[in-house]
Design an enzyme around this catalytic site. Structure first.
Site, PDB file in Angstrom:
ATOM      1  N   LYS A 251       0.845  -1.198   0.000  1.00  0.00           N
ATOM      2  CA  LYS A 251       0.000   0.000   0.000  1.00  0.00           C
ATOM      3  C   LYS A 251       0.878   1.245   0.000  1.00  0.00           C
ATOM      4  CE  LYS A 251      -3.237  -2.641   2.691  1.00  0.00           C
ATOM      5  NZ  LYS A 251      -3.383  -3.149   4.035  1.00  0.00           N
ATOM      6  N   ARG A 252       1.920   1.185   0.819  1.00  0.00           N
ATOM      7  CA  ARG A 252       2.815   2.342   0.930  1.00  0.00           C
ATOM      8  C   ARG A 252       3.538   2.618  -0.385  1.00  0.00           C
ATOM      9  NH1 ARG A 252       5.471   2.380   7.000  1.00  0.00           N
ATOM     10  NH2 ARG A 252       4.652   0.333   7.428  1.00  0.00           N
TER      11      ARG A 252
END
Ligand code: GLU
Length: 295
Positions: free
Chosen positions: A260-261
């Site tokens: 996600k990051r």
């Protein structure tokens, strides 16, 4: 044969199979999460077992309520169903506190007052996702601990050498690696309760896998190191030991784990903007996501 039918839902130790998907609601699901969820779901379904959902929302800085609903929507879109209402770790903090109390009473944890910057500056050696804690606060006297605890926010760390000595030799059964000898000492005195969160991932996941009766943990290879710690905590807390299935992790074009990051494309975008068919997507993932490299 009737015997075979009876055996269908059982794992290698003869218990009914229960698996789980345990996402942290820090964003919408990407393909890597979907892959993991499908594998855990199918593992249970193929054996007539149960598939459970657990929301790991104990990180107050990164968790967002709207992502909980988003994850459920993504799972449904993929055609996955779970057998009980999802449990939320944020509602179970008392259980983790009780586990921590037991470890504290056994003299196996100590308060740590160090800041991230202090640890980074004096770390012994980089390891995995972070530096190994040099043990600074392990050496504090009881009097100084009591005085500082009253005034300063603190985490709780495991006294790894002592814990390993108390637990004795440990191993677990891993579907990919066979019998694995647990070597948690390589990760040092890991944090079990954070300054800003009453439990760490390690403690909460161990308590909940036992509480939900998980027989088979199906999760990414990136969590293999964590299993060494979980196996130790199971021994210290007298909890059952599931079988582990650490599956390959999907990598992006540059060989990095989808995250996600790292801005990995979400299932929501694939659905809303790319118009992807969820059945085709799940089939693609079930076939090993051939255009992706795996590690
Ligand atoms: N909550 C963890 C994550 O989203 C996974 C925990 C697990 O499967 O043990 O990475």
């Amino acid at each position: 044969m009737p015997g075979e039918i009876l055996l269908q839902g059982k794992n290698r130790t003869g218990t009914r199979v229960i698996t789980r998907f345990a996402p942290s609601p820090t964003g919408r699901m990407h393909l890597g999460n979907a892959y993991s969820a499908l594998l855990a779901h199918d593992f249970a379904r193929q054996r007539g077992g149960k598939f459970l959902l657990r929301i790991e929302d104990i990180d107050p800085g990164r968790t967002r309520d709207e992502h909980v609903a988003g994850i459920e929507e993504d799972l449904r879109w993929l055609g996955l169903t779970w057998d009980e209402p999802p449990i939320l770790q944020s509602k179970r903090l008392d259980l983790y506190a009780a586990a921590l109390d037991r470890l504290r009473a056994a003299g196996l944890i100590y308060p740590c007052f160090c800041t991230r910057a202090e640890i980074a500056a004096s770390a012994l050696a980089p390891h995995g996702s972070g530096p190994v804690y040099p043990g600074t606060c392990r050496a504090l006297s009881e009097a100084s601990r009591v005085a500082r605890m009253a005034a300063t926010p603190h985490a709780w760390r495991i006294d790894m050498a002592r814990a390993v000595a108390v637990a004795g030799p440990l191993h677990w059964h891993d579907a990919t690696e066979g019998e694995v000898v647990a070597r948690p000492e390589a990760q040092g005195d890991v944090v079990l309760a954070r300054k800003d969160a009453p439990s760490s991932y390690h403690l909460a996941v161990t308590v909940d896998d036992a509480a939900q009766g998980i027989t088979d943990v199906v999760r990414g290879r990136d969590l293999f190191d964590a299993t060494h710690i979980h196996r130790l905590l199971q021994a210290l807390l007298g909890l059952p030991v599931p079988n582990y299935h650490h599956h390959a992790v999907l990598l992006d074009g540059e060989g990095r784990r989808l995250a996600k990051r790292g801005g990995a494309k979400t299932l929501k975008t694939m659905r809303d903007e790319d118009g992807l068919d969820p059945r085709a997507l799940s089939e693609y993932l079930r076939n090993g996501a051939r255009n992706f490299t795996t590690s």
